[in-house]
Design an enzyme around this catalytic site. Sequence first.
Site, PDB file in Angstrom:
ATOM      1  N   ASP A 114     -16.640  44.637 -49.809  1.00 28.37           N
ATOM      2  CA  ASP A 114     -15.894  45.539 -50.691  1.00 28.37           C
ATOM      3  C   ASP A 114     -16.368  46.967 -50.454  1.00 28.37           C
ATOM      4  O   ASP A 114     -17.574  47.231 -50.355  1.00 28.37           O
ATOM      5  CB  ASP A 114     -16.120  45.151 -52.152  1.00 28.37           C
ATOM      6  N   ILE A 115     -15.418  47.896 -50.356  1.00 29.03           N
ATOM      7  CA  ILE A 115     -15.776  49.305 -50.220  1.00 29.03           C
ATOM      8  C   ILE A 115     -16.242  49.810 -51.583  1.00 29.03           C
ATOM      9  O   ILE A 115     -15.517  49.708 -52.582  1.00 29.03           O
ATOM     10  CB  ILE A 115     -14.588  50.143 -49.724  1.00 29.03           C
ATOM     11  N   ASN A 122     -10.165  57.602 -53.754  1.00 26.73           N
ATOM     12  CA  ASN A 122      -8.757  57.963 -53.950  1.00 26.73           C
ATOM     13  C   ASN A 122      -8.592  59.067 -54.979  1.00 26.73           C
ATOM     14  O   ASN A 122      -7.801  60.005 -54.783  1.00 26.73           O
ATOM     15  CB  ASN A 122      -7.958  56.725 -54.388  1.00 26.73           C
ATOM     16  N   ASP A 131      -6.440  55.962 -47.324  1.00 25.44           N
ATOM     17  CA  ASP A 131      -5.879  55.132 -46.249  1.00 25.44           C
ATOM     18  C   ASP A 131      -6.675  55.296 -44.954  1.00 25.44           C
ATOM     19  O   ASP A 131      -6.899  54.328 -44.221  1.00 25.44           O
ATOM     20  CB  ASP A 131      -4.416  55.504 -45.999  1.00 25.44           C
ATOM     21  N   GLU A 157      -9.196  46.959 -51.204  1.00 31.64           N
ATOM     22  CA  GLU A 157     -10.308  47.514 -50.420  1.00 31.64           C
ATOM     23  C   GLU A 157     -11.304  46.446 -50.010  1.00 31.64           C
ATOM     24  O   GLU A 157     -12.442  46.759 -49.649  1.00 31.64           O
ATOM     25  CB  GLU A 157     -11.007  48.618 -51.213  1.00 31.64           C
TER      26      GLU A 157
END
Length: 246
Positions: A114-115, A122, A131, A157
């Site tokens: 997971d980011i 964002n 993106d 993500e």
Amino acid sequence: MTEVERVTSERARPDETDLLSLHEGIAELHASQGDFRTAYEHLRTALGIARTARPTIPEQLRREFDRLRRERAQAREESLRDALTAVYNRRYLDSRLADLLGDARTPLAVALIDIDLFKRVNDTFGHLIGDQVLRRVAELLREGVPAPGFCARYGGEEFMLVLPEVQPGTALRIAEHARRRVAQHAWSEICPGLGVTISVGLSHEPVSGPEQLRMADDLLYAAKHAGRNRVAYRERGGVRVLEHCQ
């Protein structure tokens, strides 16, 4: 009457030469409509007719057959790729995992990734930058995956590294190297002030498929809870977290 049916009616003849032309024409029409699977089947039939009716296959027919075969393979490959990141999509992941998890003879590690704080990326830098981050993370994750392993976008993500035929120690090194590549990447080249890390839950357990995925998810939570930018795994029945933070 459709265009394909019209050509079929007009070209239908009992002899092999006309049958060859018939299948060529129908294949051409299906290809122009994007139906490469049906076109491929008609060209394959035409090749069989050509082998019977003539000593050699016409070069033009061979080229057309090869072109359609390539286009069919490309269309299939594209249907299994995530449009944004170009890694495999969830459809491919679920199908391939079902095969791998059903084979108890093959060692398998799965790393759920997971980011970290992606929503903040964002909100701070905008979705276009978000993106770009997704695409770059996918590239960095793919770099260290040995065949026959692969990287897939799990959703949003989240990504998953699927690592068949590797032992636990090797899987841990792959996961840690992936974490380090992301953490040390020059993110400021995309946008000044940008920084990105990932958390990883690595499962390498001889358990059922759903249970192994659940373990990976639990370990990802453990990595997050330990401060993010970490790899969590199980060893001797207990949860361990690598403490490398760079």
